[in-house]
Design a protein around this motif. Structure first.
Motif, PDB file in Angstrom:
ATOM      1  N   GLY A  71     -38.219  -5.387  52.045  1.00  0.00           N
ATOM      2  CA  GLY A  71     -37.833  -5.312  50.642  1.00  0.00           C
ATOM      3  C   GLY A  71     -36.365  -5.043  50.420  1.00  0.00           C
ATOM      4  N   GLY A  72     -35.774  -4.113  51.176  1.00  0.00           N
ATOM      5  CA  GLY A  72     -34.364  -3.788  50.976  1.00  0.00           C
ATOM      6  C   GLY A  72     -33.456  -4.982  51.189  1.00  0.00           C
ATOM      7  N   ALA A  73     -33.719  -5.764  52.226  1.00  0.00           N
ATOM      8  CA  ALA A  73     -32.901  -6.948  52.498  1.00  0.00           C
ATOM      9  C   ALA A  73     -33.099  -8.015  51.422  1.00  0.00           C
ATOM     10  CB  ALA A  73     -33.242  -7.514  53.876  1.00  0.00           C
ATOM     11  N   LEU A  74     -34.334  -8.177  50.972  1.00  0.00           N
ATOM     12  CA  LEU A  74     -34.617  -9.186  49.943  1.00  0.00           C
ATOM     13  C   LEU A  74     -33.944  -8.846  48.623  1.00  0.00           C
ATOM     14  CD1 LEU A  74     -38.427  -9.741  50.603  1.00  0.00           C
ATOM     15  CD2 LEU A  74     -36.540 -11.231  51.291  1.00  0.00           C
ATOM     16  N   LEU A  75     -33.924  -7.572  48.280  1.00  0.00           N
ATOM     17  CA  LEU A  75     -33.308  -7.171  47.017  1.00  0.00           C
ATOM     18  C   LEU A  75     -31.790  -7.351  47.059  1.00  0.00           C
ATOM     19  CD1 LEU A  75     -35.545  -4.085  46.248  1.00  0.00           C
ATOM     20  CD2 LEU A  75     -35.462  -6.239  44.973  1.00  0.00           C
ATOM     21  N   SER A  76     -31.202  -7.252  48.242  1.00  0.00           N
ATOM     22  CA  SER A  76     -29.777  -7.565  48.366  1.00  0.00           C
ATOM     23  C   SER A  76     -29.529  -9.053  48.126  1.00  0.00           C
ATOM     24  CB  SER A  76     -29.274  -7.166  49.765  1.00  0.00           C
ATOM     25  OG  SER A  76     -29.331  -5.757  49.932  1.00  0.00           O
ATOM     26  N   LEU A  77     -30.440  -9.909  48.629  1.00  0.00           N
ATOM     27  CA  LEU A  77     -30.338 -11.343  48.354  1.00  0.00           C
ATOM     28  C   LEU A  77     -30.492 -11.616  46.862  1.00  0.00           C
ATOM     29  CD1 LEU A  77     -32.496 -12.911  51.232  1.00  0.00           C
ATOM     30  CD2 LEU A  77     -30.001 -12.722  51.120  1.00  0.00           C
ATOM     31  N   LEU A  78     -31.429 -10.928  46.224  1.00  0.00           N
ATOM     32  CA  LEU A  78     -31.658 -11.102  44.787  1.00  0.00           C
ATOM     33  C   LEU A  78     -30.430 -10.676  44.000  1.00  0.00           C
ATOM     34  CD1 LEU A  78     -34.079 -11.813  42.791  1.00  0.00           C
ATOM     35  CD2 LEU A  78     -34.270  -9.336  42.498  1.00  0.00           C
ATOM     36  N   SER A  90     -40.378  -1.911  46.916  1.00  0.00           N
ATOM     37  CA  SER A  90     -39.339  -0.931  47.234  1.00  0.00           C
ATOM     38  C   SER A  90     -38.864  -0.308  45.926  1.00  0.00           C
ATOM     39  CB  SER A  90     -38.168  -1.591  47.965  1.00  0.00           C
ATOM     40  OG  SER A  90     -38.574  -2.129  49.207  1.00  0.00           O
ATOM     41  N   PRO A  91     -39.659   0.585  45.348  1.00  0.00           N
ATOM     42  CA  PRO A  91     -39.406   1.035  43.975  1.00  0.00           C
ATOM     43  C   PRO A  91     -38.042   1.654  43.733  1.00  0.00           C
ATOM     44  CG  PRO A  91     -41.046   2.417  45.071  1.00  0.00           C
ATOM     45  CD  PRO A  91     -40.851   1.209  45.928  1.00  0.00           C
ATOM     46  N   GLU A  92     -37.546   2.474  44.635  1.00  0.00           N
ATOM     47  CA  GLU A  92     -36.256   3.117  44.399  1.00  0.00           C
ATOM     48  C   GLU A  92     -35.135   2.089  44.329  1.00  0.00           C
ATOM     49  OE1 GLU A  92     -35.369   6.302  47.041  1.00  0.00           O
ATOM     50  OE2 GLU A  92     -37.222   7.398  46.624  1.00  0.00           O
ATOM     51  N   ARG A 171     -41.097   1.828  54.911  1.00  0.00           N
ATOM     52  CA  ARG A 171     -40.124   2.759  55.478  1.00  0.00           C
ATOM     53  C   ARG A 171     -39.601   3.705  54.393  1.00  0.00           C
ATOM     54  NH1 ARG A 171     -34.113   1.193  57.744  1.00  0.00           N
ATOM     55  NH2 ARG A 171     -33.502   3.270  58.415  1.00  0.00           N
ATOM     56  N   GLU A 172     -39.364   3.181  53.205  1.00  0.00           N
ATOM     57  CA  GLU A 172     -38.895   4.005  52.097  1.00  0.00           C
ATOM     58  C   GLU A 172     -39.882   5.137  51.809  1.00  0.00           C
ATOM     59  OE1 GLU A 172     -38.507   2.995  47.445  1.00  0.00           O
ATOM     60  OE2 GLU A 172     -37.133   1.820  48.697  1.00  0.00           O
ATOM     61  N   TYR A 241     -46.609  -3.778  44.247  1.00  0.00           N
ATOM     62  CA  TYR A 241     -45.688  -4.910  44.397  1.00  0.00           C
ATOM     63  C   TYR A 241     -45.262  -5.397  43.013  1.00  0.00           C
ATOM     64  CZ  TYR A 241     -46.812  -5.188  49.340  1.00  0.00           C
ATOM     65  OH  TYR A 241     -46.948  -4.904  50.675  1.00  0.00           O
ATOM     66  N   HIS A 242     -43.956  -5.612  42.863  1.00  0.00           N
ATOM     67  CA  HIS A 242     -43.399  -6.115  41.606  1.00  0.00           C
ATOM     68  C   HIS A 242     -42.713  -7.458  41.834  1.00  0.00           C
ATOM     69  CE1 HIS A 242     -43.736  -1.822  40.510  1.00  0.00           C
ATOM     70  NE2 HIS A 242     -43.745  -2.242  39.259  1.00  0.00           N
ATOM     71  N   ILE A 243     -42.812  -8.324  40.829  1.00  0.00           N
ATOM     72  CA  ILE A 243     -42.050  -9.556  40.807  1.00  0.00           C
ATOM     73  C   ILE A 243     -40.867  -9.346  39.871  1.00  0.00           C
ATOM     74  CG2 ILE A 243     -43.448 -10.578  38.956  1.00  0.00           C
ATOM     75  CD1 ILE A 243     -41.760 -12.511  41.837  1.00  0.00           C
ATOM     76  N   MET A 244     -39.722  -9.901  40.202  1.00  0.00           N
ATOM     77  CA  MET A 244     -38.535  -9.753  39.348  1.00  0.00           C
ATOM     78  C   MET A 244     -37.611 -10.940  39.563  1.00  0.00           C
ATOM     79  SD  MET A 244     -37.417  -6.639  41.734  1.00  0.00           S
ATOM     80  CE  MET A 244     -39.166  -6.582  42.170  1.00  0.00           C
TER      81      MET A 244
END
Length: 281
Positions: A71-78, A90-92, A171-172, A241-244
């Protein structure tokens, strides 16, 4: 144009209109271009991502290309606009981006939970001695108490724990639990897995250690691991799980994807898949 030909065209047009009225709302929408969507790798390992991909294509005509990762890597791509949307837990990290207005339309899609697994307890018999579960946590519902017992057993050399080695939602959560207990313990009993959603399970199996595993991954991959669920049902182990959508790109199918996944059709698809996942309603 003859009257007969004109009448034929009118009838054909009317038939097309009536046919469109008879189709579901999703099917009336034109197919959009391919969407690149980041997806938590655990959802591919469990099979839910493939299930949703097929249902989305059937209902909307959208062609989804999953880009799997933690999740952390994907959110950086987003954040950079390198994927048009992301499905993570990865809520935080998600909320931090939302507060900075770097993502849109964050909506829940599916609920799951983490389970604490470990060496299956064995009763003594004629041909085997009692064993397994060196920390004595089987059947518990309190994840913090279980981790504390694992750390105590690990310090004496009786148990091991496998931590997640990539910036995933699991992991979070894992780190948040250790933080609640105090400084994270160190020692050779605490190992870190390689990247990938099944790496933790593989290393826990090899070393007969404890680990936190997403329930969907466990149900898909845990049966032959020789491990067993030790602790489940603690509210602190819940995962959503959230979609955004990305703030930086706005493809025509992005909004449709979010609405489908978070709406009745997407929730029905999650429910029909089951296997550790539940709709959010």
């Amino acid at each position: 144009m003859t009257a007969v030909h004109f009448g034929f065209l009118r009838r054909r047009h009317l038939a097309g209109v009536l046919a469109a009225w008879a189709l579901p709302t999703w099917a009336q929408r034109p197919a959009s271009k391919r969407l690149h969507v980041g997806v938590e790798a655990a959802l591919l390992s469990s099979g839910l991502a493939q299930h949703l991909q097929q249902a989305i294509g059937r209902d909307t005509g959208l062609a989804i290309e999953w880009r799997a990762g933690p999740g952390g890597a994907l959110l950086s791509l987003l954040e950079r606009g390198e994927v048009e949307a992301a499905l993570t837990q990865s809520p935080e990290h998600e909320l931090a981006l939302e507060r900075r207005n770097l993502l849109h339309d964050r909506r829940p899609v599916a609920r799951s939970e983490m389970v604490l697994v470990g060496p299956a307890p064995r009763r003594a018999g004629r041909k085997q001695v009692a064993g397994g579960d060196p920390a004595g946590i089987a059947g518990g519902r309190d994840a913090l108490t279980a981790l504390q017992r694992i750390a105590q057993a690990g310090a004496s050399g009786a148990a091991g724990f496998v931590a997640h080695g990539e910036p995933s939602g699991t992991r979070e959560l894992e780190q948040a639990l250790w933080k609640t207990l105090g400084p994270q313990p160190l020692g050779p009993w605490l190992r870190t897995a390689a990247a990938g959603p099944t790496a933790v399970l593989d290393l826990a199996q090899q070393t007969q250690s404890y680990a936190l595993i997403e329930r969907g991954v466990w149900q898909a991959r845990g049966a032959k691991s020789g491990l067993a669920i030790m602790v489940a049902g603690d509210a602190r182990l819940a995962a959503t799980y959230h979609i955004m959508r990305s703030f930086r790109v706005n493809p025509p199918g992005g909004k449709l994807l979010v609405n489908w996944l978070a709406g009745p059709s997407g929730q029905s698809a999650v429910r029909s898949f089951g296997r550790g996942y539940r709709p959010v309603g």
